[in-house]
Enzyme design. Structure first.
Site, PDB file in Angstrom:
ATOM      1  N   ASP A  84      71.270 -11.449  30.175  1.00 48.55           N
ATOM      2  CA  ASP A  84      72.013 -10.282  30.645  1.00 48.55           C
ATOM      3  C   ASP A  84      72.658 -10.430  32.014  1.00 48.55           C
ATOM      4  OD1 ASP A  84      69.751  -9.816  32.491  1.00 48.55           O
ATOM      5  OD2 ASP A  84      68.713  -9.116  30.689  1.00 48.55           O
TER       6      ASP A  84
ATOM      7  N   HIS B  58      68.860 -19.529  27.811  1.00 49.04           N
ATOM      8  CA  HIS B  58      69.412 -19.030  26.546  1.00 49.04           C
ATOM      9  C   HIS B  58      70.854 -18.568  26.673  1.00 49.04           C
ATOM     10  CE1 HIS B  58      65.027 -18.120  25.107  1.00 49.04           C
ATOM     11  NE2 HIS B  58      65.323 -19.406  25.084  1.00 49.04           N
TER      12      HIS B  58
ATOM     13  N   ALA C 161      57.042  -5.764  36.522  1.00 44.13           N
ATOM     14  CA  ALA C 161      57.605  -6.581  37.590  1.00 44.13           C
ATOM     15  C   ALA C 161      58.174  -5.721  38.712  1.00 44.13           C
ATOM     16  CB  ALA C 161      58.698  -7.495  37.034  1.00 44.13           C
TER      17      ALA C 161
END
Length: 253
Positions: free
Chosen positions: A109, A124, A236
């Protein structure tokens, strides 16, 4: 060792402060905190009737190029509206204070870059980029027309997202950079990843084999939890800023 987001072992802080090189490996959970659905969660609404392998393989693209193109165009719209969260920004701050810091991500993203990270290895690919399906060259502009996906202006092949699909190999350069980073680091933070998708899932073991301290940061237990040197349970966006704050308060002077 398991710690809460609110407290950190002095030994962990000391190890982080002393580490000459820190690396991080991130997965879908950190992006989920910015409202981006995980890959399988993205099979919603109009797309709920399709299996991921009907939308994310070379063979699927060959059979139904427009369907695949439209699904990724829809996902690009979701990503473009998302903003980095405190976890992303904390990693960018960690990079600024840790020379040689490398961030390896399984996410596509681009939120780490939006959040200020510079040394990012994308295992990726990146959904915001588009490339020629034949030549692999990146394409910045294209025209939407007709029932088929846009075509490469140079060779006429369909355009496709610059992401790694099922049945495809990871980019050699990205994988080599990731493996080098985990073998050289003294501390590896493994953040928001399921630790199930290989070869990325093997990177923490490679780091440990080279003597690194492996710290898992995840709200959920994963296959890595039993072997990580330290487990910090929580999102996170909470754990990383707290960890940075603790490091700052522990810094001498």
């Amino acid at each position: 060792m398991t710690a809460s987001a609110a407290s950190f072992e002095p030994a962990l802080l000391a190890r982080l402060r002393a580490a000459r090189t820190v690396a991080a490996l991130t997965g879908a959970c950190i992006s989920a905190e910015s409202g981006i659905a995980t890959f399988r969660d993205a099979q919603q609404g109009l797309w709920a009737r399709f299996d991921p392998r009907e939308l994310a393989t070379p063979s699927a693209f060959a059979r139904h190029p427009r369907r695949v193109w439209d699904w990724y165009a829809w996902r690009r719209e979701q990503v473009s509206a998302a903003l980095p969260n405190p976890g992303h920004r904390a990693l960018a701050a960690l990079e600024r204070r840790s020379p040689g810091f490398v961030l390896v991500t399984q996410n596509v993203d681009g939120l780490h870059q939006k959040g200020g990270s510079r040394n990012v290895v994308e295992l990726h690919g990146n959904i915001t980029r588009v490339k020629c399906s034949r030549e692999g060259t990146l394409v910045e502009r294209w025209e939407e027309s007709g029932p088929d996906p846009p075509r490469c202006a140079r060779c006429g092949a369909f355009l496709r997202p610059d992401v790694v699909w099922f049945d495809e190999m990871l980019p050699e350069g990205a994988l080599a950079a990731a493996e080098d980073a985990v073998r050289r680091c003294h501390v590896l933070l493994v953040i928001g990843t399921s630790a199930e998708v290989y070869p990325a899932a093997g990177l923490p073991q490679a780091a440990q084999a080279s003597g690194a301290l492996v710290v898992e940061i995840n709200p959920n237990a994963t296959p890595l939890s039993s072997t990580a040197d330290c487990v910090l349970r929580g999102p996170a966006g909470i754990v990383l800023p707290a960890l940075l704050s603790a490091l700052d308060s522990a810094d001498p002077g």
